[in-house]
Write a protein that holds these residues in place. Structure first.
Motif, short mmCIF file in Angstrom:
data_model
loop_
_atom_site.label_atom_id
_atom_site.label_comp_id
_atom_site.label_asym_id
_atom_site.label_seq_id
_atom_site.Cartn_x
_atom_site.Cartn_y
_atom_site.Cartn_z
N ARG A 18 0.82 -1.20 0.00
CA ARG A 18 0.00 0.00 0.00
C ARG A 18 0.85 1.25 0.00
O ARG A 18 0.48 2.27 -0.52
N SER A 19 2.06 1.18 0.61
CA SER A 19 2.91 2.35 0.66
C SER A 19 3.31 2.81 -0.73
O SER A 19 3.53 3.97 -0.96
N GLY A 20 3.44 1.86 -1.67
CA GLY A 20 3.89 2.21 -3.00
C GLY A 20 2.77 2.41 -3.98
O GLY A 20 3.00 2.54 -5.17
N ALA A 21 1.51 2.41 -3.53
CA ALA A 21 0.39 2.55 -4.46
C ALA A 21 0.40 3.92 -5.10
O ALA A 21 0.77 4.91 -4.50
N GLU B 94 0.99 5.46 6.98
CA GLU B 94 1.60 4.13 6.99
C GLU B 94 2.86 4.22 6.12
O GLU B 94 2.94 3.66 5.04
N ILE B 95 3.81 4.98 6.61
CA ILE B 95 5.03 5.28 5.88
C ILE B 95 6.21 4.95 6.78
O ILE B 95 6.20 5.25 7.96
N MET C 233 6.39 11.10 -2.95
CA MET C 233 6.50 9.65 -2.93
C MET C 233 5.22 8.98 -2.42
O MET C 233 4.98 7.81 -2.72
N PHE C 234 4.43 9.70 -1.62
CA PHE C 234 3.31 9.06 -0.94
C PHE C 234 2.01 9.82 -1.17
O PHE C 234 1.94 11.04 -1.03
N ASP C 235 0.96 9.07 -1.50
CA ASP C 235 -0.33 9.67 -1.80
C ASP C 235 -0.90 10.46 -0.63
O ASP C 235 -1.50 11.52 -0.81
N SER C 236 -0.73 9.92 0.59
CA SER C 236 -1.31 10.61 1.75
C SER C 236 -0.71 12.00 1.92
O SER C 236 -1.41 12.95 2.27
N ARG C 237 0.58 12.15 1.66
CA ARG C 237 1.22 13.46 1.78
C ARG C 237 0.79 14.39 0.66
O ARG C 237 0.59 15.59 0.87
#
Length: 255
Positions: free
Chosen positions: A62-65, A99-100, A220-224
């Motif tokens: 999920r981290s790399g989605a 979740e990083i 790198m991350f969607d949440s950010r």
């Protein structure tokens, strides 16, 4: 003695053929000790971190989605030139629980830097964050392509080198197409936050390289990305929240 980045690349190719990981690590340290050029030494340091040292499965799928794409989804089909890209979903007013990984995300930027160095002679402009997202999504494939490309370069096999380079660019292009204009908006917003932080406290002195790494760590991350897009939509109050997030990542980057 190693005096140039090209010599460092050749040394790295020689290390790959050594029989076991322990010997590779020792020889890498020897090469670094005999390296006279700072850029070449940084290249070898990144290579030691990324290609020799065993890292294990520290990232969940999920981290790399990718944005708007599930962890097992097929790559997005190319979009026509000028076609609107899908917007990044709106973010909550406060940063979500991430979740990083808390200790290795900037290490992946070392691999991104290594990829850019290895393929620099192709004159392709590869933004570090795009390479980093590609690494998160397909780390093993990119690592193998990187190793094969360095070996091909050392063997002066231009055809094999170009073949590996095209495969790498194809993976990274997929990342670029999925991100759309959100990347430009987030990058501009982060740079604005950095300027305001530097103006508010000159002792911070966030340098350009650090700014680029913070942009990459966010992209790198969607949440950010979603969080920063939400802050951007808030106007002036959101800038203050963005500055706080940039400050948090700066602390993490500087250790």
């Amino acid at each position: 003695m190693i005096r140039t980045v090209d010599e460092a690349k050749s040394a790295l190719a020689e290390i790959f053929v050594l029989p076991n990981r322990r010997v590779q690590i020792i020889q890498m340290q020897v090469k670094m000790a005999t390296c006279l050029d700072p850029k070449a030494r940084k290249f070898l340091s990144n290579a030691l971190e990324v290609l020799v040292k065993r890292r294990g499965g520290k990232f969940s799928a999920r981290s790399g989605a990718s944005v708007g794409v599930g962890p097992t989804a097929a790559p997005a089909a190319p979009v026509a030139a000028g076609a609107p890209s899908a917007p990044v979903p709106a973010a909550p007013a406060t940063a979500p629980v991430e979740e990083i990984p808390e200790t290795t995300e900037f290490d992946d930027l070392k691999m991104a830097s290594l990829v850019r160095d290895v393929f620099s002679e192709t004159h392709q402009d590869l933004p570090e964050w795009q390479v980093a997202r590609a690494i998160l999504g397909d780390r093993d494939t990119l690592r193998e392509l990187l190793i094969d490309a360095i070996k091909a370069k050392n063997a002066k096999d231009g055809e094999a080198y170009n073949e590996k380079a095209l495969k790498v660019f194809d993976i990274i292009l997929g990342v670029q197409m999925k991100m759309g204009r959100s990347a430009d908006k987030v990058t501009k917003f982060v740079r604005e936050c950095v300027e305001k932080l530097n103006a508010a406290d000159p002792r911070i002195e966030i340098e350009r390289d650090e700014t680029n790494q913070i942009v990459s760590a966010i992209m790198m991350f969607d949440s950010r990305i979603q969080t920063m897009m939400g802050f951007l939509a808030e106007g002036a109050p959101g800038v203050e929240k963005g500055m706080a997030e940039v400050g948090r990542l700066l602390t993490k980057l500087r250790g």
